[in-house]
Structure formats: structure tokens, C-alpha cells
Design a protein around this motif. Structure first.
Motif, short mmCIF file in Angstrom:
data_model
loop_
_atom_site.label_atom_id
_atom_site.label_comp_id
_atom_site.label_asym_id
_atom_site.label_seq_id
_atom_site.Cartn_x
_atom_site.Cartn_y
_atom_site.Cartn_z
N ASP A 95 4.62 3.26 17.44
CA ASP A 95 3.89 2.05 17.10
C ASP A 95 3.10 2.21 15.81
O ASP A 95 2.71 1.21 15.20
CB ASP A 95 2.92 1.69 18.23
CG ASP A 95 3.64 1.48 19.55
OD1 ASP A 95 4.48 0.55 19.62
OD2 ASP A 95 3.40 2.25 20.50
N ALA A 96 2.84 3.46 15.41
CA ALA A 96 2.08 3.71 14.18
C ALA A 96 2.58 5.00 13.54
O ALA A 96 2.95 5.95 14.22
CB ALA A 96 0.59 3.82 14.48
N ILE A 97 2.56 4.98 12.20
CA ILE A 97 2.85 6.18 11.42
C ILE A 97 1.54 6.72 10.89
O ILE A 97 0.75 6.00 10.28
CB ILE A 97 3.81 5.86 10.26
CG1 ILE A 97 5.21 5.56 10.81
CG2 ILE A 97 3.88 7.03 9.28
CD1 ILE A 97 6.21 5.16 9.74
N HIS A 98 1.30 8.00 11.14
CA HIS A 98 0.12 8.72 10.68
C HIS A 98 0.61 9.70 9.61
O HIS A 98 1.18 10.74 9.93
CB HIS A 98 -0.51 9.44 11.87
CG HIS A 98 -1.71 10.28 11.56
ND1 HIS A 98 -2.82 10.31 12.39
CD2 HIS A 98 -2.00 11.14 10.55
CE1 HIS A 98 -3.72 11.16 11.89
NE2 HIS A 98 -3.23 11.68 10.77
N ALA A 99 0.41 9.34 8.32
CA ALA A 99 0.99 10.12 7.22
C ALA A 99 -0.05 11.01 6.56
O ALA A 99 -1.13 10.54 6.16
CB ALA A 99 1.59 9.17 6.19
N CYS A 100 0.27 12.28 6.45
CA CYS A 100 -0.62 13.27 5.83
C CYS A 100 -0.05 13.65 4.46
O CYS A 100 1.14 13.93 4.34
CB CYS A 100 -0.73 14.53 6.71
SG CYS A 100 -1.08 14.19 8.44
N ASN A 101 -0.89 13.67 3.46
CA ASN A 101 -0.40 14.11 2.15
C ASN A 101 -0.80 15.56 1.90
O ASN A 101 -1.66 16.09 2.63
CB ASN A 101 -0.96 13.19 1.05
CG ASN A 101 -2.41 13.51 0.70
OD1 ASN A 101 -3.19 13.96 1.53
ND2 ASN A 101 -2.77 13.28 -0.55
N ASN A 128 -4.09 14.52 -4.97
CA ASN A 128 -2.90 14.93 -5.71
C ASN A 128 -3.04 14.87 -7.23
O ASN A 128 -2.52 15.75 -7.92
CB ASN A 128 -1.70 14.13 -5.24
CG ASN A 128 -1.08 14.72 -3.98
OD1 ASN A 128 -1.21 15.91 -3.73
ND2 ASN A 128 -0.44 13.89 -3.20
N PRO A 129 -3.70 13.86 -7.81
CA PRO A 129 -3.88 13.90 -9.27
C PRO A 129 -4.66 15.13 -9.71
O PRO A 129 -4.28 15.82 -10.67
CB PRO A 129 -4.64 12.60 -9.56
CG PRO A 129 -4.27 11.69 -8.43
CD PRO A 129 -4.17 12.58 -7.23
N GLU A 130 -5.75 15.44 -9.02
CA GLU A 130 -6.53 16.62 -9.35
C GLU A 130 -5.76 17.90 -9.06
O GLU A 130 -5.90 18.91 -9.79
CB GLU A 130 -7.86 16.61 -8.58
CG GLU A 130 -8.89 15.64 -9.10
CD GLU A 130 -8.69 14.21 -8.64
OE1 GLU A 130 -9.51 13.36 -8.98
OE2 GLU A 130 -7.68 13.93 -7.94
N LEU A 131 -4.95 17.88 -8.00
CA LEU A 131 -4.14 19.05 -7.67
C LEU A 131 -3.11 19.31 -8.77
O LEU A 131 -2.88 20.46 -9.17
CB LEU A 131 -3.44 18.83 -6.33
CG LEU A 131 -2.54 19.96 -5.82
CD1 LEU A 131 -3.32 21.25 -5.67
CD2 LEU A 131 -1.88 19.56 -4.50
N LEU A 147 -1.74 9.29 -9.96
CA LEU A 147 -2.77 8.28 -9.72
C LEU A 147 -2.16 6.99 -9.16
O LEU A 147 -2.71 6.37 -8.24
CB LEU A 147 -3.52 7.97 -11.01
CG LEU A 147 -4.52 9.02 -11.50
CD1 LEU A 147 -5.02 8.67 -12.90
CD2 LEU A 147 -5.70 9.14 -10.54
N ARG A 148 -1.02 6.60 -9.72
CA ARG A 148 -0.39 5.36 -9.26
C ARG A 148 0.12 5.50 -7.83
O ARG A 148 -0.05 4.59 -7.01
CB ARG A 148 0.77 5.00 -10.20
CG ARG A 148 1.42 3.65 -9.88
CD ARG A 148 0.43 2.52 -9.99
NE ARG A 148 1.04 1.23 -9.68
CZ ARG A 148 0.36 0.12 -9.50
NH1 ARG A 148 -0.97 0.13 -9.62
NH2 ARG A 148 0.97 -1.01 -9.21
N LEU A 149 0.75 6.62 -7.51
CA LEU A 149 1.25 6.83 -6.15
C LEU A 149 0.10 6.89 -5.15
O LEU A 149 0.20 6.36 -4.03
CB LEU A 149 2.08 8.11 -6.10
CG LEU A 149 3.39 8.10 -6.89
CD1 LEU A 149 4.03 9.48 -6.85
CD2 LEU A 149 4.34 7.04 -6.37
N GLU A 150 -1.00 7.53 -5.53
CA GLU A 150 -2.18 7.57 -4.67
C GLU A 150 -2.68 6.16 -4.40
O GLU A 150 -2.99 5.80 -3.25
CB GLU A 150 -3.27 8.41 -5.34
CG GLU A 150 -4.58 8.47 -4.55
CD GLU A 150 -5.70 9.07 -5.38
OE1 GLU A 150 -6.03 10.24 -5.12
OE2 GLU A 150 -6.23 8.38 -6.27
#
Length: 409
Positions: A95-101, A128-131, A147-150
Motif C-alpha cells: 500500500d506504500a513505498i518507503h524509499a531510502c536514499n 546526495n549533492p553534498e555527498l 540537486l534536481r533529483l533531490e
């Protein structure tokens, strides 16, 4: 009964401690939980059930080392994850997706399944941009792409979980997420897992003191700074009574072993690689002081490091570089070396080793801070509240908030 599907790319479950604590907490709260993740050493089974949680794993054929390598790795991971999401959809369902980056690409999967009425929760683990900047030292096209993907990930999410207040500000300011949709759920250590046990003198390799480290062996983790601190302790301060136990694997492990050899300190350092929890606990319980040499940069300054609170849970005094979230976590349980100054880190380590009373006081303060404030048990209600809000979101509400937020920008 609601069904949750957790997506994670950078570590296998249950090795990823935060993800596993979240998964078991949700399972105990009555949810059906599935996880999709990569395989890893000791976690090669493509499907297994642990504590009632179904884990589906895929094998990554490449290990990223450069920008192009990461692009290939993430593209493969995204494709394999999507295939397994479809498999779970038609078997167990969700019922839900819990996505971890990382990566900030799972919004493509989450956004697709939102078209069919599924919820999408973003669990923000890394900036991720800082990474990217920390790994490659530049702000170029790929940094702007990060930055855009974030941003697209934030805009797609119905609810965002941040690991600390610094990450929450990123969600509010860069992601333009409505404040009532952002929840801080810290990666507090489990006191059931991080147990205080008797020390094992053999791990000191015949020396009086042991300095412990647990974590990834990567560029931004500052292991090179730590090894230069060891060189200062051995070669300049002439201390032959200190051994260093470094636990963890990563892309820089072989490079760091070679650096220890070239600095002439290899006999004073044990690199264990990735090892079982029992061996990791033995090392940390034996340590007199624990260290966190994470490089001072925008990424690490805003990030909460699990290792710091795990050290505190075991009552260990800490030496680390002076970073915002590191100081928030440890408080008086740590000494703070000047940023990226390996000599000052060496001096701080020696000052702690030579003061048993100070070590004892700092260790007790850290342990009390975890027991009374930072342990995972204190984060459980926050996680469940985030899910309560998730189930209450509607497509029209989310679109209205996005329109208002975009207009305000």
C-alpha cells in the motif's frame, strides 16, 4: 492490515541498521513489511523471511568507484528494484513505498505507483549533492543534477522522514515540503543490540590501550586523517602502547591498508573489514577510546553518524572533528579536534588515554544521553506518527500543497 514495501540500495538488509530497526518496528506495529535491497557478504540469498519480514535481494554486478561507475550502478539498481517491486505487487502486494536514499532515483518508482493509489514516503538518509561534492570535489553538471533529483524526490513524496534537524531544513528549504509532512526520526541505537560486554585483551595486540573505530572505509570518512594521527602518535609522540582497531569495509579499504604500510604504522593498526556484530561489539567494548574522523565538509557537518551514538551506547569516550550534528549527538561525551587536523586529533586521543577519570566521566555522560534521550525507543512514536499522517494524505491535498509551495518560491 496495511502493507509497506521498503526500498534501499546502498546496503543489504538486515545489515543496514536503521532500515532494519524501522522494518521491525513497523512489523511490531501490525504492518506487513517487505524489503528490496542488494545482496552483500553474508546476505546472498535472493529471498528470505526474517522476523516475519520478507527480504528480496538483487545482485549488483559493479561496485562504483567514479562518477560514471555510480551512474551505471544506480541505473542497474533502479531497473532491478523496479522488477522486484512488480514481483512483490503481484505476490504480497503493498500500500506504500518507503524509499531510502541514496540514490535519489526511487521517486521514479514511487511516482509511477502513486498513479495506482499507492503512498510514497521518502526516508532521507544522505545529502546526495553534498555527498557528490565530498567524493569528487566539484560542483559541476552532475552536482546540479543531484540537486534536481533531490528536489523531484521531495516533490513526489507524500511524507518525508529526516534523520536530524539539519536534514529537515533541507526538506523545507530546498525541497519546499510542507512542514507538517516532514518528521525527524533519528537513527538511535538499539540498546538490545549495543550491549556492554567484557573486554577482550587479545584485541589490544599486546599493547596497553585500544582505540576503536567502526564505519565505512570511504573517502569522506577521513580514515586517512586517522592514520596520519596514528603516525603522529607513534612516530612523533613515541607512544608504542596504543593499538587501533578499525572495523568496516568499503571502496577505500585496500587503499587505507596501503597507506598504513607507507606511513610505517601497519603493526599498530588492525583492519578487520566487515565482520559480524559479535566481533564488532568485542572490538568496541575493548576500546578505551573511540574515534570518528569524518572529514569536515558540508555533507558530514549536517549528517548524524550512527557510529557516534553506538560508541555512546557502550559508554565509550569519543574523539572527533568538530562538526555540527556530531557535537549535537555527543555533547560532553566527546572531545572535538580542529577540523581536518590530524595532529590535533592525535593530541586529543592521547589526552584521553592518559586520563582514566575523564574517560570514565565522558563515557558515563554519553551512555546516559543515549539511555535517556537518543535510543531507538524514543524514535518509534515519531516513525509511527509519520505513517499515521501518510495514510491521511490524499492526492488532491498533495497537489494543492505543491502548488502553494511552488508559488511561494
Amino acid at each position: 492490515m496495511k502493507r509497506i514495501l521498503i526500498l534501499v540500495e546502498n546496503l543489504p538488509s538486515p545489515f543496514d541498521r536503521r532500515v532494519w530497526q524501522e522494518a521491525t518496528t513497523l512489523r511490531q506495529a501490525g504492518y506487513e513489511v517487505s524489503i528490496i535491497c542488494p545482496t552483500g557478504h553474508g546476505y546472498e540469498l535472493r529471498h528470505e523471511v526474517l522476523q516475519g519480514i520478507h527480504i528480496y535481494r538483487y545482485r549488483l554486478p559493479v561496485e562504483a568507484a567514479g562518477a560514471a561507475g555510480y551512474a551505471i550502478e544506480y541505473a542497474i539498481a533502479l531497473a532491478m528494484t523496479f522488477a522486484l517491486v512488480c514481483k512483490v505487487l503481484f505476490t504480497r502486494g503493498f500500500d506504500a513505498i518507503h524509499a531510502c536514499n541514496p540514490p535519489d532515483l526511487f521517486f521514479l518508482i514511487g511516482g509511477f505507483f502513486k498513479l495506482f493509489g499507492k503512498k510514497f514516503l521518502f526516508d532521507h538518509h544522505d545529502l546526495n549533492p553534498e555527498l557528490y561534492e565530498a567524493k569528487f570535489g566539484r560542483r559541476d553538471f552532475f552536482y546540479r543534477l543531484m540537486l534536481r533529483l533531490e528536489y523531484l524526490t521531495f516533490r513526489t513524496a507524500d511524507v518525508v522522514i529526516s534523520t536530524n534537524e539539519s536534514y529537515r531544513r533541507i526538506a523545507l528549504e530546498r525541497g519546499r515540503v510542507a512542514p507538517e509532512r516532514v518528521f525527524v526520526v533519528r537513527s538511535g541505537p538499539s540498546l538490545e543490540r549495543m550491549k556492554i560486554l567484557p573486554s577482550d585483551p587479545r584485541l589490544k595486540c599486546g599493547r596497553r590501550y585500544l582505540v576503536g573505530y567502526v564505519g565505512v572505509m570511504g573517502r569522506q570518512e577521513g580514515i586517512d586523517y586517522l592514520l596520519h594521527a596514528v603516525q603522529h602518535i607513534v612516530k612523533v609522540s613515541k607512544r608504542m602502547d596504543v593499538h587501533f582497531g578499525l572495523v568496516g569495509g568499503g571502496t577505500s579499504l585496500d587503499e587505507m591498508r596501503q597507506l598504513a604500510e607507507s606511513l610505517g604504522i601497519a603493526e599498530f593498526v588492525t583492519f578487520t573489514g566487515r565482520i559480524p556484530d559479535a566481533d564488532m561489539l568485542a572490538m568496541l567494548n575493548t576500546a578505551d577510546v573511540c574515534v570518528n574522523p569524518d572529514v569536515a565538509n558540508d555533507m558530514n557537518d549536517k549528517s548524524t553518524m550512527n557510529k557516534i551514538m553506538e560508541y555512546m551506547a557502550l559508554g565509550k569516550p569519543i574523539v572527533q572533528f568538530d562538526l555540527t550534528e556530531g557535537r549535537y549527538s555527543a555533547g560532553s561525551a566527546s572531545l572535538y579536534a580542529r577540523r581536518n587536523d590530524s595532529t590535533d586529533m592525535a593530541d586529543k586521543i592521547l589526552s584521553l588515554l592518559d586520563d582514566a577519570d575523564l574517560r570514565s566521566r565522558m563515557g558515563a555522560l554519553g551512555r546516559a544521553r543515549v539511555v535517556n534521550k537518543l535510543a531507538w525507543d524514543y524514535e518509534v512514536p515519531k516513525l509511527l506518527t509519520a505513517y499515521k499522517v501518510l495514510w491521511s494524505t490524499t492526492g488532491s491535498t498533495t497537489r494543492r500543497q505543491e502548488h502553494q509551495s511552488t508559488g511561494a518560491g
